[in-house]
Scaffold this active site. Structure first.
Site, PDB file in Angstrom:
ATOM      1  CD  GLU A   1     -10.179  14.442  11.877  1.00  0.00           C
ATOM      2  OE1 GLU A   1      -9.366  13.900  12.652  1.00  0.00           O
ATOM      3  OE2 GLU A   1     -10.554  13.912  10.816  1.00  0.00           O
TER       4      GLU A   1
ATOM      5  CE1 TYR B   1      -4.955  13.059  11.466  1.00  0.00           C
ATOM      6  CE2 TYR B   1      -6.178  14.093  13.263  1.00  0.00           C
ATOM      7  CZ  TYR B   1      -6.131  13.238  12.184  1.00  0.00           C
ATOM      8  OH  TYR B   1      -7.251  12.589  11.796  1.00  0.00           O
TER       9      TYR B   1
ATOM     10  CG  ASP C   1      -3.205   9.172  11.873  1.00  0.00           C
ATOM     11  OD1 ASP C   1      -2.554   8.896  10.850  1.00  0.00           O
ATOM     12  OD2 ASP C   1      -4.194   8.515  12.232  1.00  0.00           O
TER      13      ASP C   1
END
Length: 348
Positions: A37, A120, A138
């Site tokens: 991520e 996020y 996102d």
DNA sequence: GAGCCGTGGTA
DNA sequence: TTACCAAGGCT
């Protein structure tokens, strides 16, 4: 059927047959999900994959990342951009290793307290690894929701973020929140793309506002434009044979903590740089190029100064630089223009 | 909270 | 050539 519930079912069904096969897709290891991520923030999957593989190969577990040197982490990040991600990645690994027994928090609220993890990323990790029902909002989710529901709110506004997050919480699948979040991202990346959207292949194409009104290219609305500033930089390759000066950049400018050549900045394009008055008449202009950042247009000129051993030592002290050779560069993270310059130098 | 932080792909 | 923007976050 309720349009929101309908969207949930259609997106998940589509995902089950069309999801991308990605290196971090068959694990719930929070270390690996976290790493993926961070790498993927503002970065295309295609560009991120090689970096993910490289990091996992060097640091299979969090402890190894935590015990690494920051410059080694930056070196592995070289070329990916947004280098604060690498510094925060390393800082968070060290923190978890030293203070939390290498255990990640198991919820988004606590994940968000870690450096480099915002709304996020916290939701992405918590939903994928711990089944927390929280939308990972996102760019993809903004675009899919804005188009499907016909929402013209300016997505650069914080109020819009709250509204879309609340909407996401209504739509997200209660049983498979992680899959739902990834499904929306795959849909946004493969079908509901900014341009060349493939509505004919979209699972939502029977009830999509944007498709029905043919306003896909109007949504989502994003009003804020970034202003690009021109800068004029001069880098100088000061060397004695194959030894040259390299210095670590400070943390108040672009490419913080990366390594670069001694630098002078001027106001205008044709200003002659003053590196050091004792040597300026011996500096030789090599070439120039324009390097684009997200918010700056860098006009870069490269110069060369060949000196004897004593002068190299003097200039090292003057610039507070290091004396290195080409082979040493495997240890130093370089900005892209410097990397390209050094690649040209090796053919001397 | 507006500005800053990289690089590469695409039109 | 220029502009947009991609699994955003920090200050």
């Amino acid at each position: 059927m309720d349009k929101k519930l309908n969207a949930n079912l259609l997106i998940l069904a589509w995902f089950d047959h069309n999801k991308r096969i990605l290196p971090w897709r068959n694990t719930k290891d929070p270390y690996k999900i976290w790493l993926s991520e961070i790498i993927l923030q503002q970065t295309r999957v295609q560009q991120g994959i090689a970096y993910y593989e490289r990091f996992i190969s060097h640091f299979p577990i969090l402890e190894m990342l935590a015990r690494a040197d920051e410059n080694q982490v930056l070196k592995l990040w070289q070329g990916l951009g947004y280098y604060s991600r690498a510094r925060n990645l390393h800082a968070t690994a060290k923190y978890l290793y030293l203070h939390e027994d290498s255990i990640f928090p198991d919820n988004s609220q606590d994940l968000k307290k870690l450096k480099g993890i915002g709304d996020y990323t916290a939701s992405a990790i918590a939903s994928i690894c711990y089944n927390e029902v929280t939308p990972a909002l996102d760019g993809n989710m903004y675009r899919v929701f804005a188009r499907y529901f016909g929402l013209y709110d300016d997505i650069s506004e914080p109020a819009t973020k709250k509204k879309f997050f609340a909407l996401g919480k209504e739509i997200i699948d209660r049983e498979r929140p992680g899959d739902f979040n990834q499904a929306v991202m795959d849909l946004g990346a493969m079908i509901c793309t900014p341009q060349n959207y493939k509505c004919e292949a979209c699972p939502l194409n029977e009830s999509c506002f944007a498709l029905q009104k043919n306003v896909q290219n109007k949504l989502p609305v994003k009003l804020k434009k970034i202003t690009i500033k021109n800068r004029y930089l001069h880098f100088i390759y000061i060397h004695h044979q194959h030894l040259f000066l390299l210095m670590q950049r400070d943390d108040k400018d672009v490419w913080a903590k990366l390594f670069s050549l001694p630098k002078v900045e001027s106001r205008k394009a044709d200003d002659v740089p003053i590196f050091h008055r004792d040597y300026d008449d011996k500096c030789r202009f090599l070439y120039e190029e324009t390097h684009l950042l997200s918010h700056q247009r860098l006009h870069i000129k490269f110069w060369e100064l060949e000196v004897n051993e004593q002068s190299l030592s003097d200039l090292k002290a003057f610039w507070k630089a290091e004396i290195v050779s080409y082979q040493d560069l495997e240890r130093y993270a370089l900005p892209k223009p410097i990397e390209k310059f050094m690649d040209l130098r090796i053919f001397d």
